[in-house]
Write a protein that holds these residues in place. Structure first.
Motif: not given
Length: 580
Positions: A25-30, A71-86
């Motif tokens: 993943g990519v870390d972030g506040a949320n 495996a598991a994937v972890a991302a933060t909200s906003g643009a981080g979540a949107m970047n996961l879509v593709p």
């Protein structure tokens, strides 16, 4: 930090109990509380940070394709979540299981215009609706106690659909302390996913009877796809091919499903294949679909032909893309490996029952699959790929011939989309004991960088990535991730200073007197060498230089080799989107 009963601690304990080792993943506040919980729990679970959320998903993708483990994937909200879509869309399209844990702003702030809010309240985007379309499962965890039921439901969906299951985790829910009954020590245990039952014996006997009869008067052809790889059923496929003495054609994203050196291997189906493969299939007396739905790139153009012949589909419950009223379709819907083994056994019985007559023609008792390359040899050496002239200029076919000769037989070869991918799938044999990975669900450029890292982490095997410069510009910075992790992945960057597939279509379907897809020259090898001291970056100007670069033993760090090729070179494939 010693927080042993937060929602995130429960999630981490669950992941550990399912046998997961890696969270990409990519870390972030949320989502930072989840990373804190992974750190507190310690080995064997670890969190690995990518440069981009798309690549985090493709790391999980390559990890599974190489090892069979999710495996598991972890991302933060906003643009981080949107970047996961593709990335999640590729997992969905390619039926790759994964658990996606996506942070959200605190639920207490829903409807107040909080930063990166996607609760669906007060006119904001609804992330639950979005990810319900992308994933096989999606739920927003609104109360801490819901995690106890939603987490196993998501995991079960990921494994059985299969595909990405998404949990949306508000920050205050992640931080909340659960009751004593849900504490990690009390244990979310392993989720048991029941196996599909085998098809009825009468259906199998009928399939064997039809195939034996077809083989008596003609040739049965097997069209194998990625379902066989997902089921780890290559041995079963080899047994079936031997029992039928049948040739096997493979989908582009399942090139390694059958020994490429076996005389029965017909090569690749679809636009990246050769006309002779299609002719053999069109002349077949019957066809077996083994883990192959027949999408467009894996033989979909042959669907009309298959309306006239018996088709046995060994599909694990995923129906082939044939008309539902196909008059001569027999489906075996149990686990693909078990169904292939059982069908091979039924065919041997059918041979015994008809051995006295002409009906046994073309069938032989099961024998050991053709021997693959011996340990220590290369995939290409086992399949007769000739050595190119030492000083030959590096057009793409020459470069790929050098690569094929240097691939260890246990290599993981990860290939990107576009002209580079179409040519590599066509020309480079699958490693005899490794994997040949390419993503055709969404065909996202740059997929191979993350997927190669995931494959290397999952197996520790020699890993090679082949990608064009367009793919490099999109997601090639993941080479930095490989350097940070100390992974000796070899990245072969084919630099034709173009989005070459798009330029090819400009040449083939339009006037060719303009282009949007050619770039000014760039020195990728020199640029990476200056940017990443932890990467051995080279430029190979001819076949001899490429051969030397590939022959040099890995020294525990990534290697990037750039080569220059002609953007006007049309790859050996047939266009699948025509221009009217």
């Amino acid at each position: 930090m010693g927080h042993s009963s937060r929602t995130v601690d429960y999630i981490v304990a669950f992941l550990r109990n399912q046998g997961l080792h890696d969270v990409f993943g990519v870390d972030g506040a949320n989502i930072e509380d989840l990373y804190d919980a992974v750190q507190s729990a310690g080995a064997p679970l670890r969190a690995l940070v990518a440069k981009h959320e798309f690549s985090a998903a493709t790391m999980a993708d390559g990890y599974h394709r190489a090892s069979g483990r999710p495996a598991a994937v972890a991302a933060t909200s906003g643009a981080g979540a949107m970047n996961l879509v593709p990335g999640l869309a590729e997992l969905r399209a390619s039926r790759v299981p994964a658990l996606a844990l996506i942070g959200q702003p605190p639920a207490a702030l829903d409807g107040t215009g909080s930063f990166q809010e996607t609760s669906g309240a007060a006119g904001t985007m609804d992330a639950e609706r979005l990810f319900a379309e992308v994933g096989v499962f999606c739920a927003r965890v609104r109360e801490p106690g819901e995690i106890v039921t939603l987490l196993p439901r998501a995991w079960t969906a990921a494994l059985t659909a299969p595909g990405p299951a998404v949990l949306l985790l508000p920050k205050d829910v992640q931080q909340a302390v659960l009751g004593a009954g849900a504490a990690p020590g009390g244990g979310p245990g392993p989720v048991e996913v029941p196996a599909r039952p085998l098809s009825p014996e009468r259906t199998r006997r009928e399939a064997a009877r039809v195939l034996a009869g077809a083989a008596a008067g003609g040739e049965v052809v097997v069209l194998a796809g990625p379902g066989v790889i997902r089921a780890d059923a290559r041995d079963g496929l080899a047994s079936l091919a031997t029992a039928l003495d049948a040739p096997v054609a493979v989908a582009p994203d399942a090139k390694d499903v059958f020994d490429n050196g076996d005389p029965r291997c017909l090569g690749v189906l679809g636009p990246s294949g050769v006309p002779e493969t299609d002719r053999r299939i069109e002349a077949a007396a019957a066809v077996v679909l083994a883990g192959n739905q027949l999408p467009q790139l894996a033989g979909g153009a042959l669907r009309a032909r298959l309306a006239d012949v018996p088709v046995v589909s060994v599909d694990g419950g995923t129906a082939p893309l044939l008309p539902v009223d196909h008059p001569r379709l027999i489906r075996l819907t149990g686990p693909i490996g078990a169904e292939l083994d059982a069908l091979a056994g039924a065919l041997r019985a059918a041979v015994g029952a008809t051995a006295a007559g002409a009906g046994a023609a073309g069938l032989a008792p099961a024998a050991a699959p053709a021997a693959s390359a011996a340990a220590g040899t290369t995939a290409a050496a086992a399949t007769g790929v000739p050595a190119p002239p030492g000083g030959a200029p590096l057009d793409l076919p020459t470069a790929l011939a050098v690569l094929a000769r240097r691939l260890p037989d246990n290599a993981q070869l990860v290939v990107d989309a576009g002209n580079t991918g179409a040519t590599t799938v066509h020309q480079v044999p699958a490693p005899a004991k490794g994997r040949f990975i390419t993503a055709l669900g969404m065909g996202g450029m740059g997929h191979s960088f993350g997927a190669g890292i995931g494959a290397a982490l999952a197996t520790g095997a020699p890993t090679y990535v082949v990608a064009g410069d367009g793919a490099f510009y999109m997601h090639g910075m993941e080479i930095h991730t490989a350097a940070e992790l100390g992974l000796p992945v070899t990245f072969l960057i084919v630099n034709n200073n173009a989005h070459a597939m798009c330029h090819t279509r400009e040449q083939v379907f339009f006037s060719g007197d303009y282009t949007y897809n050619l770039f000014r020259p760039a020195r990728i090898g020199a640029g990476v060498a200056a940017l990443f001291p932890g990467v051995r970056a080279l430029h190979a100007a001819d076949a001899a230089a490429l051969d030397r670069a590939l022959a040099e033993p890995p020294d525990g760090r990534p290697v990037l080799i750039s080569i220059d090729t002609d953007p006007h070179q049309v790859p050996p494939f047939r266009p699948f989107h025509t221009h009217s």
